[in-house]
Design a protein around this motif. Structure first.
Motif, short mmCIF file in Angstrom:
data_model
loop_
_atom_site.label_atom_id
_atom_site.label_comp_id
_atom_site.label_asym_id
_atom_site.label_seq_id
_atom_site.Cartn_x
_atom_site.Cartn_y
_atom_site.Cartn_z
N ALA A 3 32.01 50.02 45.53
CA ALA A 3 32.33 48.84 46.67
C ALA A 3 34.52 48.75 46.05
O ALA A 3 34.93 47.63 47.12
CB ALA A 3 31.84 47.89 46.26
N ASP A 4 34.42 49.29 44.73
CA ASP A 4 36.29 49.04 44.73
C ASP A 4 37.33 49.75 45.36
O ASP A 4 38.06 49.78 44.99
CB ASP A 4 36.05 48.76 43.29
CG ASP A 4 35.39 47.52 42.29
OD1 ASP A 4 35.66 46.23 43.13
OD2 ASP A 4 35.04 47.64 41.13
N ARG A 5 36.15 50.72 45.28
CA ARG A 5 37.20 51.88 46.16
C ARG A 5 37.16 52.32 47.40
O ARG A 5 35.73 52.19 47.86
CB ARG A 5 36.59 53.08 45.48
CG ARG A 5 37.58 53.76 44.12
CD ARG A 5 36.95 54.73 42.92
NE ARG A 5 35.11 55.37 43.72
CZ ARG A 5 34.96 56.45 43.10
NH1 ARG A 5 35.86 57.25 42.97
NH2 ARG A 5 34.07 57.03 43.49
N TYR A 29 38.65 63.73 41.77
CA TYR A 29 40.42 63.41 40.78
C TYR A 29 40.93 62.37 41.18
O TYR A 29 41.80 62.54 40.40
CB TYR A 29 41.10 64.74 40.92
CG TYR A 29 40.84 66.26 40.03
CD1 TYR A 29 38.76 66.34 39.33
CD2 TYR A 29 41.37 67.85 39.75
CE1 TYR A 29 38.59 67.54 39.20
CE2 TYR A 29 40.28 68.94 39.64
CZ TYR A 29 39.24 68.82 39.08
OH TYR A 29 39.12 70.11 38.69
N TYR A 30 40.19 61.69 41.86
CA TYR A 30 41.43 61.10 42.33
C TYR A 30 40.54 59.78 42.66
O TYR A 30 39.43 58.95 43.57
CB TYR A 30 41.68 60.87 44.05
CG TYR A 30 42.85 62.57 43.84
CD1 TYR A 30 44.46 62.32 43.68
CD2 TYR A 30 42.32 63.13 44.79
CE1 TYR A 30 45.16 62.73 43.85
CE2 TYR A 30 43.47 64.41 44.56
CZ TYR A 30 44.70 63.78 44.51
OH TYR A 30 45.55 65.46 44.72
N PRO A 31 40.81 59.25 41.69
CA PRO A 31 39.40 58.12 40.69
C PRO A 31 40.13 56.51 42.35
O PRO A 31 38.67 55.72 41.73
CB PRO A 31 39.66 57.39 39.59
CG PRO A 31 41.44 57.78 38.76
CD PRO A 31 41.75 59.58 40.01
N ALA A 32 40.68 56.76 42.70
CA ALA A 32 41.11 54.95 43.31
C ALA A 32 40.09 55.41 44.26
O ALA A 32 39.56 54.38 45.33
CB ALA A 32 42.32 55.12 42.77
#
Length: 84
Positions: A3-5, A29-32
């Motif tokens: 839910a944070d991304r 690879y893009y954690p955001a």
């Protein structure tokens, strides 16, 4: 989905399964951002999926002959609708 991304829905048009797996893996690879990838093998299938589901971005295989036909007007005559 976290839910944070934010989630970006990707339609990946790639006829080579290994290349599609690589692209999908690289997007992790893009954690955001969470990328939800739907893979289809060709533009005809892609246009059908666009009718069924909304996507944020469509990634086309530039080495595909379909890629050049679609953007030179020599494709199936269908055009991907722009969505806002």
């Amino acid at each position: 989905m976290n839910a944070d991304r934010p989630t970006i829905h990707v339609l990946l048009v790639e006829d080579e399964v290994d290349a599609a797996r690589l692209v999908t893996r690289r997007l992790t690879y893009y954690p955001a951002v969470h990328f939800e990838v739907t893979h289809v093998p060709d533009l005809s299938t892609a246009f059908a999926r666009i009718e069924e589901q909304s996507f944020d971005v469509m990634v086309l295989d530039p080495s595909s002959s379909e890629f050049f036909k679609a953007f030179r007007g020599g494709g199936s005559g269908a055009a991907a609708p722009a969505r806002k």
